[in-house]
Enzyme design. Structure first.
Site, PDB file in Angstrom:
ATOM      1  N   GLY A   1     -23.584  11.857  21.865  1.00  0.00           N
ATOM      2  CA  GLY A   1     -24.790  11.024  21.657  1.00  0.00           C
ATOM      3  C   GLY A   1     -24.896   9.949  22.436  1.00  0.00           C
ATOM      4  N   HIS A   2     -23.792   9.160  22.497  1.00  0.00           N
ATOM      5  CA  HIS A   2     -23.422   7.818  23.225  1.00  0.00           C
ATOM      6  C   HIS A   2     -23.516   8.311  24.820  1.00  0.00           C
ATOM      7  CE1 HIS A   2     -21.099   6.811  19.519  1.00  0.00           C
ATOM      8  NE2 HIS A   2     -21.839   6.011  19.560  1.00  0.00           N
TER       9      HIS A   2
HETATM   10  P1  AMP Z   1     -23.350   3.816  16.840  1.00  0.00           P
HETATM   11  O1  AMP Z   1     -22.092   3.763  18.034  1.00  0.00           O
HETATM   12  O2  AMP Z   1     -23.171   4.643  16.110  1.00  0.00           O
HETATM   13  O3  AMP Z   1     -23.650   2.243  16.731  1.00  0.00           O
HETATM   14  O4  AMP Z   1     -24.430   4.196  17.971  1.00  0.00           O
HETATM   15  C1  AMP Z   1     -24.749   3.478  19.108  1.00  0.00           C
HETATM   16  C2  AMP Z   1     -26.026   3.961  19.759  1.00  0.00           C
HETATM   17  O5  AMP Z   1     -26.001   5.527  20.209  1.00  0.00           O
HETATM   18  C3  AMP Z   1     -27.159   3.697  18.996  1.00  0.00           C
HETATM   19  O6  AMP Z   1     -28.440   3.191  19.687  1.00  0.00           O
HETATM   20  C4  AMP Z   1     -27.459   5.172  18.243  1.00  0.00           C
HETATM   21  O7  AMP Z   1     -28.715   5.348  17.952  1.00  0.00           O
HETATM   22  C5  AMP Z   1     -26.971   6.220  19.542  1.00  0.00           C
HETATM   23  N1  AMP Z   1     -26.541   7.418  19.067  1.00  0.00           N
HETATM   24  C6  AMP Z   1     -25.611   7.669  17.867  1.00  0.00           C
HETATM   25  N2  AMP Z   1     -25.757   8.843  17.726  1.00  0.00           N
HETATM   26  C7  AMP Z   1     -26.762   9.344  18.522  1.00  0.00           C
HETATM   27  C8  AMP Z   1     -27.264  10.941  18.662  1.00  0.00           C
HETATM   28  N3  AMP Z   1     -26.661  11.949  18.212  1.00  0.00           N
HETATM   29  N4  AMP Z   1     -27.933  11.079  19.605  1.00  0.00           N
HETATM   30  C9  AMP Z   1     -28.598  10.074  20.367  1.00  0.00           C
HETATM   31  N5  AMP Z   1     -28.171   9.006  20.317  1.00  0.00           N
HETATM   32  C10 AMP Z   1     -27.259   8.507  19.296  1.00  0.00           C
END
Ligand code: AMP
Length: 280
Positions: A36-37
């Site tokens: 995702g990242h």
């Molecule tokens: P986090 O590290 O969980 O704070 O996420 C950092 C960024 O990655 C945020 O903008 C999330 O929305 C994005 N993100 C996390 N998981 C996914 C995913 N499965 N698909 C797309 N973006 C994601």
């Protein structure tokens, strides 16, 4: 790839890069990176940005009974993923670097922050907005990339940018999923094999709803939500919410149309998971 731990290092790098006329693309994360990242990163690279990623597990956005201490961390693995993606710079501040001992200022996007996730995680979005605004001020990005996976967060950040006249373009990126359909998340590592199967309750409910809307042309949200809840309740999980909303004010809507979505949260034992479908 430049690895920076101090705000001043980031600010002087950014000054130099801007002088060269380059566009800065920024991806804030809490690390423990997954596909995702990397999808957000690939979008920034595709936009030909000088790409800066931050890794910071922000204590301000965790409630007292939440998983701040045990949130998964693996900086070495993260750095090798970022190098592989040709990221230009990574900012890895300590908590002390981000917050002085007497940090008093908070950013609150009212109303939107109290709904949905806000009911289960009071103060969460205040923590998110405060750190994101600080990071924007440090990194001065032209574009910042956020995932639809965290739909409410994305909507609130966009509102903060509009309300405070921030000079940054927010780019929304589609949710990336594992082969079984589960939305990629750093927190998936908490799930046992059995819990991972239960975690699909929300995805399967959303898939069924998507089918009803797109194939059967059923757009009445009461019918869609009822069917979704039935599916979730057939798994042994706690349903926290499943609601149809429009994507600006997060108000409930009677019919699915453009710019609406269905957002949900479940708890599988101690693990909270969110997911959604969006009709942009
Ligand atoms: P986090 O590290 O969980 O704070 O996420 C950092 C960024 O990655 C945020 O903008 C999330 O929305 C994005 N993100 C996390 N998981 C996914 C995913 N499965 N698909 C797309 N973006 C994601």
């Amino acid at each position: 790839m430049e690895i920076l731990e101090k705000k001043e290092q980031v600010k002087s790098l950014v000054k130099k890069i801007k002088k060269e006329g380059k566009t800065i693309g920024f991806i804030p994360t809490m690390g423990y990176l997954h596909h995702g990242h990397t999808s957000l990163i690939k979008n920034a690279k595709k936009d030909r940005c000088f790409t800066i990623v931050s890794i910071f597990v922000n204590p301000l956005q965790f409630g007292p009974s939440e998983d701040f201490q045990r949130y998964p961390r693996n900086i070495d693995r993260d750095l090798s993923i970022l190098k592989n993606e040709n990221v230009d710079a990574v900012f890895i501040p300590s908590t002390e670097e981000m917050y002085h001992r007497l940090h008093l200022t908070e950013v609150n996007v009212s109303e939107l922050s109290e709904k949905l996730e806000g009911k289960f995680r009071p103060g969460h979005f205040k923590g998110v907005c405060t750190v994101v605004l600080k990071l924007f001020n440090i990194v001065q990005p032209d574009k910042a990339y956020f995932g639809w996976k965290d739909a409410q967060q994305l909507i609130i950040i966009k509102k903060m940018v509009a309300d405070l006249d921030l000079d940054v373009n927010i780019v929304a990126v589609s949710t990336v999923r594992d082969p079984d359909g589960l939305a990629a998340s750093s927190r998936n590592v908490y799930l046992s094999e059995q819990e991972r199967k239960q975690a699909l309750a929300l995805y399967n409910a959303l898939q069924k709803i998507k089918e009803m809307v797109e194939l059967q042309k059923i757009t009445r949200t009461d019918l869609l939500i009822e069917e979704g809840k039935k599916i979730i309740n057939s798994y042994n999980v706690e349903l926290q919410y499943l609601v149809a909303v429009e994507l600006e004010n997060l108000t409930k809507i009677p019919y699915i149309q453009k710019n609406t979505g269905i957002l949900g949260a479940i708890k599988v034992n101690n693990v909270r998971l969110i997911d959604n479908i969006i009709w942009e």
